[in-house]
Design an enzyme around this catalytic site. Structure first.
Site, short mmCIF file in Angstrom:
data_model
loop_
_atom_site.label_atom_id
_atom_site.label_comp_id
_atom_site.label_asym_id
_atom_site.label_seq_id
_atom_site.Cartn_x
_atom_site.Cartn_y
_atom_site.Cartn_z
N TRP A 102 0.83 -1.20 0.00
CA TRP A 102 0.00 0.00 0.00
C TRP A 102 0.87 1.25 0.00
O TRP A 102 0.57 2.23 -0.68
CB TRP A 102 -0.96 0.00 1.18
CG TRP A 102 -1.92 -1.15 1.13
CD1 TRP A 102 -2.05 -2.16 2.04
CD2 TRP A 102 -2.88 -1.44 0.08
NE1 TRP A 102 -3.02 -3.04 1.62
CE2 TRP A 102 -3.53 -2.63 0.44
CE3 TRP A 102 -3.22 -0.81 -1.11
CZ2 TRP A 102 -4.52 -3.21 -0.36
CZ3 TRP A 102 -4.21 -1.38 -1.91
CH2 TRP A 102 -4.84 -2.56 -1.52
N ASP A 169 -1.41 6.74 6.35
CA ASP A 169 -2.46 5.81 5.92
C ASP A 169 -2.71 4.86 7.09
O ASP A 169 -1.88 3.99 7.38
CB ASP A 169 -1.98 5.06 4.67
CG ASP A 169 -2.98 3.99 4.22
OD1 ASP A 169 -4.02 3.80 4.87
OD2 ASP A 169 -2.71 3.34 3.18
N LYS A 193 -11.82 -1.83 6.86
CA LYS A 193 -10.99 -2.66 7.71
C LYS A 193 -11.47 -2.59 9.16
O LYS A 193 -11.73 -3.58 9.78
CB LYS A 193 -9.52 -2.24 7.63
CG LYS A 193 -8.98 -2.09 6.20
CD LYS A 193 -8.61 -3.41 5.56
CE LYS A 193 -8.39 -3.34 4.06
NZ LYS A 193 -7.43 -2.36 3.58
C1 LIG Z 1 -6.87 -1.89 2.18
C2 LIG Z 1 -5.84 -0.83 2.25
C3 LIG Z 1 -5.72 0.16 1.27
C4 LIG Z 1 -6.60 0.21 0.05
O1 LIG Z 1 -7.86 0.59 0.39
P1 LIG Z 1 -8.98 0.85 -0.75
O2 LIG Z 1 -10.08 1.42 0.08
O3 LIG Z 1 -9.29 -0.48 -1.35
O4 LIG Z 1 -8.43 1.79 -1.74
C5 LIG Z 1 -4.76 1.14 1.44
N1 LIG Z 1 -3.94 1.13 2.51
C6 LIG Z 1 -4.00 0.18 3.46
C7 LIG Z 1 -3.07 0.22 4.61
C8 LIG Z 1 -4.96 -0.83 3.37
O5 LIG Z 1 -5.05 -1.77 4.31
#
Ligand SMILES: *Cc1c(COP(=O)(O)O)cnc(C)c1O
Length: 356
Positions: A102, A169, A193
């Site tokens: 990511w 993030d 998540k």
């Molecule tokens: C799942 C995830 C993403 C991607 O998320 P989307 O909503 O599918 O774009 C980005 N960063 C992390 C740390 C993730 O776990």
């Protein structure tokens, strides 16, 4: 009986949250209308949006500290480009820590907007650890990191102290552990998540950061426009926002982040102790960097996989296979996963040990 859901995302939601969401889909606030068939500008939904935005800030301890909370679309992946577009001036520079798939995705998008310095990367070690020895260029406009690496099962336990905005993030560990969130200037997290269903992304941004890039930003990608419109610049995804609100209320009622953190620590300790004790298994990530949300582990002998897979499936476990880039198993232990589910998982590991 409901499965023990270890899915990495979209992932488990509290039963109470699902029940309330189901009820709101049928009859929202006793309006005899579904949440799905009313105007997003109706008072009932505006209240949902306002409460979700203020409760997110409240739980993170950021109320009244110059932050705005937004519920946007396009997933965390959209933030990979919105962040540099809004924060990196033309001719500017951004610094990124590459700790996983990511993070690498965020770096790829940042490069479209300007000089993007990767201060350190653990890619050569299949992202099994978090680099700690690195220098961030002092003239960078911001530093970007990923607090928890959902795929590889590592988690940042500390963050650098820097004289520049810090962007994080937090998709896979937001609301899971106490921290001084005011150290961050921009936090983003896809809902699916630890907060709700897919379809919305929480962005927490310090307002003082904005309007400095000198770029012409398309409206839908402009944080400022979304703030002015109170997160309703266009029709928001009402269902994921509603479910996120109910999840945040559920979290507040159980005592907030400090209370869930204790349970998350117990869950992680229970599983990692078994991974380390059981001679058939080994952890995939460096011990100090192990994630409390996503535990990655492998069998020493792959030949045991068919038997182990039949054991955990029979125990009512779902979502355990590892991501293809690590293999083995990944147990995602998000806030809504009860401690009992981790005990069931540990029992299956012991059952395998006994049957060999
Ligand atoms: C799942 C995830 C993403 C991607 O998320 P989307 O909503 O599918 O774009 C980005 N960063 C992390 C740390 C993730 O776990």
């Amino acid at each position: 009986m409901k499965k023990h859901n270890f899915s990495a995302g979209p992932s488990i939601l509290a039963q109470e949250v699902l029940t309330k969401t189901a009820a709101a889909i049928i009859n929202f606030n006793n309006s005899d209308l579904s949440l799905l068939e009313i105007s997003h500008r109706s008072k009932d939904f505006v209240d949902v949006m306002d409460q979700a935005r203020s409760l997110a800030l409240e739980l993170l301890g950021l109320t009244g500290k110059g932050y705005q909370a937004l519920f946007l679309q396009g997933g965390a992946s959209m933030q990979f480009l919105m962040v540099p577009q809004n924060l990196m001036p033309i001719g500017g520079k951004a610094a990124y820590l590459d700790t996983g798939t990511w993070a690498a995705g965020a770096i790829k998008e940042a490069r479209l907007f300007g000089e993007t310095v990767v201060v350190a990367s653990s890619k050569e070690a299949n992202y099994s650890f978090i680099p700690t020895d690195y220098q961030v260029p002092t003239d960078a406009n911001y530093f970007h990191c990923t607090s928890n690496n959902t795929i590889f099962g590592t988690q940042m336990k500390s963050f650098p102290e820097l004289d520049m905005p810090i962007v994080c993030d937090m998709s896979s560990d937001i609301f899971s552990r106490t921290m001084d969130f005011s150290k961050f200037d921009l936090i983003y997290a896809g809902a699916q998540k630890n907060m709700g269903p897919a379809g919305t992304t929480l962005v927490i941004v310090k307002e003082a950061l904005l309007n400095k890039s000198g770029r012409t930003i398309p409206s839908m990608l402009d944080f400022e426009k979304h703030i002015k419109a109170e997160s309703m610049y266009n029709t928001p995804p009402v269902l994921p926002i509603y479910t996120s609100l109910v999840t945040l209320q559920w979290l507040k009622n159980m005592g907030g982040i400090a209370a869930i953190e204790k349970i998350n620590e117990q869950k992680a300790a229970l599983l990692y102790n078994e991974i380390d004790r059981n001679p058939l298994f080994k952890g995939a990530a460096k011990v100090e960097d192990r994630s409390y949300m996503n535990a990655t582990f492998l069998l020493h002998d792959e030949a045991h996989a068919p038997l182990y897979d039949s054991i955990w499936k029979a125990a009512g476990i779902s979502g355990l296979p590892g991501h293809r880039s690590v293999g083995g198993y990944r147990a995602s232990m998000y806030n809504a996963l009860p401690l009992e589910s981790v005990q069931v998982l540990v029992d299956t590991m012991q059952e395998l040990e006994k049957s060999i």
